[in-house]
Design a protein around this motif. Structure first.
Motif, PDB file in Angstrom:
ATOM      1  N   SER A 186       0.833  -1.201   0.000  1.00 49.67           N
ATOM      2  CA  SER A 186       0.000   0.000   0.000  1.00 49.67           C
ATOM      3  C   SER A 186       0.867   1.251   0.000  1.00 49.67           C
ATOM      4  CB  SER A 186      -0.907   0.008   1.243  1.00 49.67           C
ATOM      5  OG  SER A 186      -1.770  -1.106   1.249  1.00 49.67           O
ATOM      6  N   ASP A 187       1.914   1.235   0.813  1.00 48.26           N
ATOM      7  CA  ASP A 187       2.791   2.393   0.908  1.00 48.26           C
ATOM      8  C   ASP A 187       3.572   2.613  -0.372  1.00 48.26           C
ATOM      9  OD1 ASP A 187       4.009   4.474   2.769  1.00 48.26           O
ATOM     10  OD2 ASP A 187       5.806   3.403   2.146  1.00 48.26           O
ATOM     11  N   SER A 188       4.183   1.558  -0.899  1.00 50.82           N
ATOM     12  CA  SER A 188       5.023   1.725  -2.088  1.00 50.82           C
ATOM     13  C   SER A 188       4.205   2.108  -3.314  1.00 50.82           C
ATOM     14  CB  SER A 188       5.824   0.448  -2.361  1.00 50.82           C
ATOM     15  OG  SER A 188       4.972  -0.652  -2.627  1.00 50.82           O
ATOM     16  N   LEU A 189       2.961   1.644  -3.402  1.00 50.27           N
ATOM     17  CA  LEU A 189       2.116   2.035  -4.530  1.00 50.27           C
ATOM     18  C   LEU A 189       1.818   3.526  -4.491  1.00 50.27           C
ATOM     19  CD1 LEU A 189      -0.704   0.387  -6.354  1.00 50.27           C
ATOM     20  CD2 LEU A 189      -1.317   2.468  -5.131  1.00 50.27           C
ATOM     21  N   LEU A 190       1.429   4.040  -3.333  1.00 54.96           N
ATOM     22  CA  LEU A 190       1.102   5.465  -3.231  1.00 54.96           C
ATOM     23  C   LEU A 190       2.339   6.328  -3.461  1.00 54.96           C
ATOM     24  CD1 LEU A 190      -1.304   5.392  -0.150  1.00 54.96           C
ATOM     25  CD2 LEU A 190      -1.924   5.715  -2.555  1.00 54.96           C
ATOM     26  N   VAL A 191       3.482   5.901  -2.916  1.00 54.21           N
ATOM     27  CA  VAL A 191       4.718   6.662  -3.102  1.00 54.21           C
ATOM     28  C   VAL A 191       5.119   6.686  -4.570  1.00 54.21           C
ATOM     29  CG1 VAL A 191       7.198   6.687  -2.626  1.00 54.21           C
ATOM     30  CG2 VAL A 191       5.576   6.328  -0.762  1.00 54.21           C
ATOM     31  N   GLU A 192       5.069   5.528  -5.222  1.00 58.20           N
ATOM     32  CA  GLU A 192       5.467   5.483  -6.629  1.00 58.20           C
ATOM     33  C   GLU A 192       4.496   6.270  -7.506  1.00 58.20           C
ATOM     34  OE1 GLU A 192       6.924   2.252 -10.009  1.00 58.20           O
ATOM     35  OE2 GLU A 192       6.622   1.646  -7.919  1.00 58.20           O
ATOM     36  N   MET A 193       3.218   6.201  -7.184  1.00 53.49           N
ATOM     37  CA  MET A 193       2.210   6.951  -7.922  1.00 53.49           C
ATOM     38  C   MET A 193       2.502   8.455  -7.860  1.00 53.49           C
ATOM     39  SD  MET A 193      -1.883   6.963  -7.166  1.00 53.49           S
ATOM     40  CE  MET A 193      -1.815   5.187  -6.860  1.00 53.49           C
ATOM     41  N   LEU A 194       2.789   8.945  -6.657  1.00 51.06           N
ATOM     42  CA  LEU A 194       3.035  10.370  -6.474  1.00 51.06           C
ATOM     43  C   LEU A 194       4.391  10.787  -7.032  1.00 51.06           C
ATOM     44  CD1 LEU A 194       1.541  10.832  -2.900  1.00 51.06           C
ATOM     45  CD2 LEU A 194       0.674  11.821  -5.025  1.00 51.06           C
ATOM     46  N   ARG A 195       5.383   9.917  -6.922  1.00 57.51           N
ATOM     47  CA  ARG A 195       6.693  10.268  -7.476  1.00 57.51           C
ATOM     48  C   ARG A 195       6.663  10.287  -9.000  1.00 57.51           C
ATOM     49  NH1 ARG A 195      10.754   7.197  -3.196  1.00 57.51           N
ATOM     50  NH2 ARG A 195      10.616   8.839  -1.588  1.00 57.51           N
ATOM     51  N   ASN A 196       5.847   9.431  -9.606  1.00 59.81           N
ATOM     52  CA  ASN A 196       5.676   9.506 -11.055  1.00 59.81           C
ATOM     53  C   ASN A 196       5.101  10.853 -11.467  1.00 59.81           C
ATOM     54  OD1 ASN A 196       6.675   6.935 -11.444  1.00 59.81           O
ATOM     55  ND2 ASN A 196       4.672   5.961 -11.651  1.00 59.81           N
ATOM     56  N   LEU A 197       4.122  11.340 -10.699  1.00 58.38           N
ATOM     57  CA  LEU A 197       3.537  12.656 -10.985  1.00 58.38           C
ATOM     58  C   LEU A 197       4.562  13.760 -10.743  1.00 58.38           C
ATOM     59  CD1 LEU A 197       0.026  12.176  -9.337  1.00 58.38           C
ATOM     60  CD2 LEU A 197       0.503  12.350 -11.786  1.00 58.38           C
ATOM     61  N   LYS A 198       5.299  13.631  -9.667  1.00 53.22           N
ATOM     62  CA  LYS A 198       6.326  14.628  -9.354  1.00 53.22           C
ATOM     63  C   LYS A 198       7.382  14.684 -10.447  1.00 53.22           C
ATOM     64  CE  LYS A 198       9.861  15.355  -5.785  1.00 53.22           C
ATOM     65  NZ  LYS A 198      10.411  14.767  -4.538  1.00 53.22           N
ATOM     66  N   ASP A 199       7.816  13.515 -10.929  1.00 54.11           N
ATOM     67  CA  ASP A 199       8.795  13.467 -12.022  1.00 54.11           C
ATOM     68  C   ASP A 199       8.233  14.092 -13.292  1.00 54.11           C
ATOM     69  OD1 ASP A 199      10.550  12.175 -10.363  1.00 54.11           O
ATOM     70  OD2 ASP A 199      10.183  10.178 -11.171  1.00 54.11           O
ATOM     71  N   ALA A 200       6.982  13.757 -13.610  1.00 52.93           N
ATOM     72  CA  ALA A 200       6.387  14.219 -14.859  1.00 52.93           C
ATOM     73  C   ALA A 200       6.177  15.724 -14.882  1.00 52.93           C
ATOM     74  CB  ALA A 200       5.052  13.510 -15.090  1.00 52.93           C
ATOM     75  N   PHE A 201       5.826  16.312 -13.737  1.00 56.29           N
ATOM     76  CA  PHE A 201       5.462  17.721 -13.707  1.00 56.29           C
ATOM     77  C   PHE A 201       6.534  18.613 -13.091  1.00 56.29           C
ATOM     78  CE2 PHE A 201       1.244  15.545 -13.567  1.00 56.29           C
ATOM     79  CZ  PHE A 201       0.883  15.879 -14.868  1.00 56.29           C
ATOM     80  N   TRP A 202       7.703  18.048 -12.786  1.00 58.14           N
ATOM     81  CA  TRP A 202       8.792  18.866 -12.266  1.00 58.14           C
ATOM     82  C   TRP A 202       9.126  19.963 -13.273  1.00 58.14           C
ATOM     83  CZ3 TRP A 202      10.277  18.864  -7.427  1.00 58.14           C
ATOM     84  CH2 TRP A 202      11.481  19.465  -7.059  1.00 58.14           C
TER      85      TRP A 202
END
Length: 422
Positions: A254-270
């Motif tokens: 549960s934790d790694s899914l949410l973290v990876e989901m948000l980091r993908n967004l962070k990477d994409a919109f940096w």
């Protein structure tokens, strides 16, 4: 976790930056100021050893309101996100997404999408989270009408038929994206609509189908999802063996899914989409001239041009640009990652974005929080990053020492109407 006496619910308590066995001095608290005209809340990241009045708060929603952009839907979506992650106990964090019970991961993903949608669309209606939950349920139950006879077959045949239904009949496919070329692959509602998504999103949909089938008594064996780390493979299910694959890096919790989901967004919109050999922080620090660029002589002309273009957009107050990031969604991803309390580097990354927004006081406070959290963390950091942090700290202190310095006007900031099509 100690909650304050206010009626506002608290989001996750202590920050285990250095591991589950250690206790951090930081907590996140959700505060609802009675004087605010909106019923929505703002969020504060609190150091327990400090007074609440000296805490820096998350700036995004308040700044949107100050610039004349209604953040009501964004605040409601953030509150929905917090209502879910509040249930993340240490055990739930390490539970596989196939069997987690406390946190509704699909609804959490849709709250993330709803907030970001409100940030960029300025729609008069919020994203219909419940409607997309129903659509996901319909996808899950649709399998029964296609392959009900396979419930009597072996686990291997059953999973084979389920994946045929998901990837062939329903047409879900893998899209690998690390930039703004196709951001819809990173949001659950878009993946359900367009049937194209990242490995994380497809894994989430797969897990939700499994949980629905198990809820109806149609799944009577343990299943795990193999989440690929390459650029092309699809998530696949397999029958879980006892005492096996417990710490497999291909299993999402549960934790790694949410973290990876948000980091993908962070990477994409940096907002600094150049020199991918550098971390996100170093890209932003380099744009702020806090990094020695003499070591990066191999940068391409495109990377140098994109860096200059990013700085030019920042100076003009343009914070949303095709293929060159989106400050609002990058800030939103950073704030949610801080709320998840997984990595002190999120404080540092948020700080450097605030610096570029001209919010120097808040930037300095989060950078100090980062340095305090780093002392309790065992993770390594490069000398280049540490040097950039020190330079940024010195610069922020000098800026705030200048006489006559004043907070920048939100009307001239990244949150106004001066943005390019996304």
């Amino acid at each position: 976790m100690n909650c304050s006496a206010s009626s506002s619910p608290c989001v996750p308590g202590s920050f285990p930056f250095s591991g589950a066995s250690s206790v951090s001095r930081f907590s996140v608290q959700q505060l609802c100021p009675s004087s605010a005209p909106s019923s929505s809340s703002c969020y504060r990241f609190r150091c327990r050893s400090q007074s609440v009045t000296s805490d820096p708060k998350f700036v995004l929603h308040e700044a949107l309101d100050s610039s004349g952009i209604d953040s009501t839907f964004a605040r409601v979506a953030r509150e929905g996100f917090c209502s879910q992650i509040r249930r993340l106990s240490n055990l739930e964090r390490e539970t596989s997404i196939c069997i987690n019970r406390e946190v509704d991961l699909a609804k959490t993903a849709l709250y993330i999408a709803a907030e970001d949608d409100s940030l960029v669309s300025h729609s008069s209606v919020p994203l219909p989270v419940d409607d997309f939950i129903q659509r996901l349920y319909d996808v899950s139950m649709g399998y029964c009408s296609y392959y009900n006879s396979y419930f009597k077959f072996s686990p291997e045949k059953f999973l084979e038929s389920l994946e045929r239904y998901l990837y062939t009949v329903k047409g879900f496919r893998r899209t690998n994206t690390w930039n703004l070329a196709e951001p819809r692959a990173l949001y659950l509602h878009s993946v359900l609509t367009h049937r194209s998504g990242s490995a994380v999103m497809l894994s989430l949909i797969y897990s939700e189908i499994l949980k629905t089938l198990r809820m109806w008594g149609l799944l009577n064996f343990d299943v795990e999802i193999f989440v690929p780390h390459d650029l092309h493979s699809l998530p696949r299910g397999y029958q879980k063996q006892k005492s096996k694959f417990i710490d497999d890096p291909h299993i999402l919790t549960s934790d790694s899914l949410l973290v990876e989901m948000l980091r993908n967004l962070k990477d994409a919109f940096w907002p600094f989409q150049h020199n991918y050999s550098l971390s996100l922080f170093l890209r932003a620090a380099q744009a702020a001239n806090c990094v020695d660029t003499s070591n990066y002589v191999d940068e391409s002309a495109f990377e140098l041009a994109s860096a200059k273009a990013a700085q030019h957009r920042l100076e003009r107050g343009v914070w949303t640009s095709v293929r060159f990031g989106d400050m609002r969604r990058a800030l939103s991803a950073c704030e949610r990652l801080i709320l998840l309390d997984t990595d002190p580097n999120e404080l540092r990354d948020y700080s450097v974005l605030l610096y570029h927004c001209g919010l120097y006081k808040e930037s300095l406070q989060y950078l100090k929080f980062y340095q305090t959290a780093r002392k309790q963390s065992t993770s390594s950091i490069s000398d280049t990053e540490e040097d950039a942090v020190e330079k940024l700290m010195i610069r922020l202190n000098l800026i705030l020492m200048e006489e006559g310095w004043s907070r920048p006007s939100y009307s001239r900031s990244f949150l106004g109407s001066n943005s390019e099509p996304w």
